[in-house]
Motif scaffolding. Structure first.
Motif, PDB file in Angstrom:
ATOM      1  N   SER A  63     -10.293   6.162  -2.629  1.00  0.00           N
ATOM      2  CA  SER A  63     -10.193   4.733  -2.316  1.00  0.00           C
ATOM      3  C   SER A  63      -9.477   4.027  -3.466  1.00  0.00           C
ATOM      4  O   SER A  63      -9.305   4.596  -4.549  1.00  0.00           O
ATOM      5  CB  SER A  63     -11.594   4.155  -2.167  1.00  0.00           C
ATOM      6  N   SER A  64      -9.085   2.770  -3.236  1.00  0.00           N
ATOM      7  CA  SER A  64      -8.427   1.993  -4.295  1.00  0.00           C
ATOM      8  C   SER A  64      -9.275   1.967  -5.557  1.00  0.00           C
ATOM      9  O   SER A  64      -8.783   2.180  -6.668  1.00  0.00           O
ATOM     10  CB  SER A  64      -8.209   0.558  -3.828  1.00  0.00           C
ATOM     11  N   GLU A  65     -10.543   1.719  -5.355  1.00  0.00           N
ATOM     12  CA  GLU A  65     -11.448   1.628  -6.492  1.00  0.00           C
ATOM     13  C   GLU A  65     -11.525   2.965  -7.235  1.00  0.00           C
ATOM     14  O   GLU A  65     -11.484   3.013  -8.466  1.00  0.00           O
ATOM     15  CB  GLU A  65     -12.832   1.225  -5.984  1.00  0.00           C
ATOM     16  N   LYS A 117      -3.841  -0.486  -7.284  1.00  0.00           N
ATOM     17  CA  LYS A 117      -4.768   0.002  -6.260  1.00  0.00           C
ATOM     18  C   LYS A 117      -4.184   1.147  -5.430  1.00  0.00           C
ATOM     19  O   LYS A 117      -4.794   1.569  -4.451  1.00  0.00           O
ATOM     20  CB  LYS A 117      -5.153  -1.152  -5.334  1.00  0.00           C
ATOM     21  N   ASN A 157       0.806  -1.224   0.000  1.00  0.00           N
ATOM     22  CA  ASN A 157       0.000   0.000   0.000  1.00  0.00           C
ATOM     23  C   ASN A 157       0.839   1.273   0.000  1.00  0.00           C
ATOM     24  O   ASN A 157       0.559   2.216   0.743  1.00  0.00           O
ATOM     25  CB  ASN A 157      -0.964  -0.038   1.199  1.00  0.00           C
TER      26      ASN A 157
END
Lengths: 290, 317
Positions: free
Chosen positions: B297-299, B188, B150
């Protein structure tokens, strides 16, 4: 041989080489085709029946996008998409608009790719067929947009995406916009992949430059037509860079096969059958792996 | 700095004249201070005039300047605790691409960039910043690693292009670049790409599928080098200057086409005049960029990247 005989022969030949108006009309232009590889002469009609493959030496002639559709898809099944998109001249290149217009008239296409949805042996697929007769099949904004929309359509319908590449690479006259089309198609293919959907790339003569370095190389299955020219950089550029003679088969489909870059080299006459089997083997339920 | 570019000659001449006069006053005890002050203000004006009105071809020269700061320079100025990570785990380590982990404002990041050499010896080792497939595969390995932990990914783009060689083709140059384009689309974590020198074709784009793309003021980003464009379009590489203009490859051009997000201002005369100051400019942009992207967010990051590239293209319906 006497001088007399020499003259006699010449006059005889002349009779042969100057056809009368009558015989000219009897034999319309293009009824016979001569193979550029083995010089075998064939009735064009028979050549078309053989998927434009020379029966003597198996040379695969270049296909137009329409010919490819006819050969690949079930009769009357193809519905084309986005034929209304029109190329602009974003960098104001002299005579670019005219060149695109001329190729459009000659090929009957709006740009260097024909896209749409159809069926292969009754199974629905989305297809993008590039046509090297249109500006060398180079990819500008419209080509990128048409392919992207087709991928999106395939994702939306949950059907396989097939791309037949035939391209010299990026469209120089659209500058960096053409480069970015590589990324545009790629982001769409990623979404398609995340849905667990199939993408088959078929590389035909020629698949080079920016097209080779984007969607053409990242199929779940990469296929190539025999002897197709496939590569990133041009042969001359490489020869100038490395200053050595490259092997004869460099950047051919067979070269890529032996270097692990394609899954199989498929003869055009087997293409429908191979496609049919591939699609059948992927006909499971779609999964979401996003 | 050592190398004078053609468009800078008037400045260099004036500078030489000033130093001549200064030398003359010290040696001959004559007071020319008013003249010198006048000339100096003329010099300041001339510099401003020339550097603020650079032609595309001038920018190409600055972007290629041998002393222009490279990826490793900016890593040194911008990040702490840098550890270089080598190799693609398949074939080898391509020194035309440098990558590793470091911290930026106390936050772990992954940094990857093309790496030119500063002298002939280093250039040979780094293949003039022109990567082979293993370079791109190393980059992708490090991106996937960043995603696992991350960490945001920061890419520096600085290459004439991917290497056009026999071995590169044999090992799948096309596939290596293409794979990066597709995989970067799905990352991501925040991805920021900054063009610091030349952004040449697919070899540059392979580090460029980012949420934000920024360009240094005098960098270029193009589908082909001006020389290549000139020889393809007009069969004459000597028309590179005209091609540089026609191809629209400068940062302002790309900003106008809505391809890049920010133009990072350069030190007057080019980044090579003060790498430290240039790094400060880059740092400000990076901070701003990361702040915006951390809110997603990742999305949302993946969707935003999709939309960004989805919308590039000029055509009519």
């Amino acid at each position: 041989m006497s001088i007399r005989e020499l003259f006699k022969k010449k006059s005889k030949e002349e009779n042969h080489t100057i056809p009368s108006m009558k015989s000219k009309n009897d034999v319309p232009e293009g009824i016979m085709t001569k193979c550029p590889e083995c010089k075998f002469v064939i009735l064009t009609k028979d050549l078309m029946k053989n998927a434009k493959v020379c029966p003597e030496c198996q040379h695969h002639y270049k296909m137009t996008a329409q010919e490819r559709i006819e050969h690949l898809l079930d009769a009357e099944s193809f519905e084309s998409m986005d034929d209304h998109l029109k190329t602009e001249n974003p960098l104001d290149f002299p005579s670019y608009t005219e060149k695109v217009q001329a190729d459009s008239e000659a090929t009957g296409l709006n740009e260097a790719v024909l896209t749409g949805v159809g069926t292969i042996q009754g199974k629905q697929v989305a297809v993008a067929i590039m046509d090297a007769h249109f500006r060398m099949g180079s990819m500008g904004s419209v080509v990128g947009e048409k392919i992207t929309r087709t991928v999106e359509k395939a994702t939306q319908l949950g059907i396989p995406m097939l791309i037949f590449s035939a391209s010299g690479g990026a469209r120089m006259q659209e500058g960096v916009l053409s480069l970015m089309q590589m990324a545009k198609v790629s982001v769409a293919l990623k979404r398609h992949a995340n849905k667990g959907l199939l993408f088959v790339s078929i590389m035909t003569y020629p698949t080079t430059g920016g097209v080779s370095a984007s969607f053409a190389s990242v199929g779940d299955i990469n296929l190539a037509e025999p002897k197709a020219l496939i590569g990133f950089a041009g042969r001359r550029v490489i020869e100038q860079t490395v200053r050595e003679k490259l092997p004869e088969d460099f950047q051919t489909a067979e070269f890529l096969l032996s270097h692990g870059q394609v899954d199989a080299v498929v003869h055009r006459c087997d293409m429908v059958d191979v496609m049919d089997r591939i699609i059948k083997l992927h006909a499971g339920k779609e999964t979401d792996r996003a | 700095m050592s190398k004078t570019l053609a468009f800078e000659e008037p400045i260099v001449k004036l500078r030489e004249k000033i130093s001549e006069l200064e030398e003359y006053t010290t040696v001959n005890d004559v007071d020319l201070s008013t003249e010198i002050v006048n000339l100096k203000s003329r010099l300041a004006k001339l510099e401003k005039d020339i550097y603020e009105n650079m032609e595309p071809w001038d920018r190409v020269q600055v972007a290629r300047h041998p002393m222009r700061p490279t990826t490793t320079d900016y890593i040194q100025y911008l990040f702490e605790d840098f550890i270089e990570l080598h190799g693609d785990r398949n074939f080898g380590d391509d020194e035309a691409i440098v990558g590793g982990i470091a911290s930026f404002d106390q936050m772990p990041i992954t940094v990857i960039g093309h790496q030119r050499g500063k002298d002939t010896k280093e250039n040979v080792r780094r293949n003039f910043g022109m990567p082979h497939p293993e370079g791109y595969r190393k980059a992708l390995r490090l991106m996937k690693q960043a995603e696992k932990f991350n960490r945001p990914i920061i890419c520096f783009i600085d290459t004439k292009g991917a290497y056009p060689g026999k071995a590169a083709e044999e090992r799948g140059q096309s596939e290596a670049i293409a794979r990066n384009l597709v995989e970067m689309a799905g990352l991501k974590v925040p991805v920021i790409s900054i063009v610091i020198g030349e952004g040449g074709s697919g070899g540059a784009l392979a580090l460029g599928v980012a949420n934000h793309i920024h360009m240094l003021e005098n960098s270029t980003y193009s589908v082909i080098s001006p020389e290549g464009a000139a020889s393809i379009l007009w069969k004459d590489p000597k028309l590179a200057k005209q091609a540089a203009e026609a191809m629209k490859i400068t940062a302002p051009d790309l900003k106008e086409m809505n391809i890049i997000d920010e133009i990072i201002p350069e030190v007057l005369g080019g980044a090579h005049r003060d790498a430290n100051q240039q790094a400060i400019e880059i740092r400000d942009t990076l901070r701003r960029s990361l702040k915006t992207l951390f809110e997603l967010s990742s999305e949302a990051l993946i969707d935003a990247r999709y939309e960004k590239f989805r919308n590039i293209g000029v055509f009519s319906e």
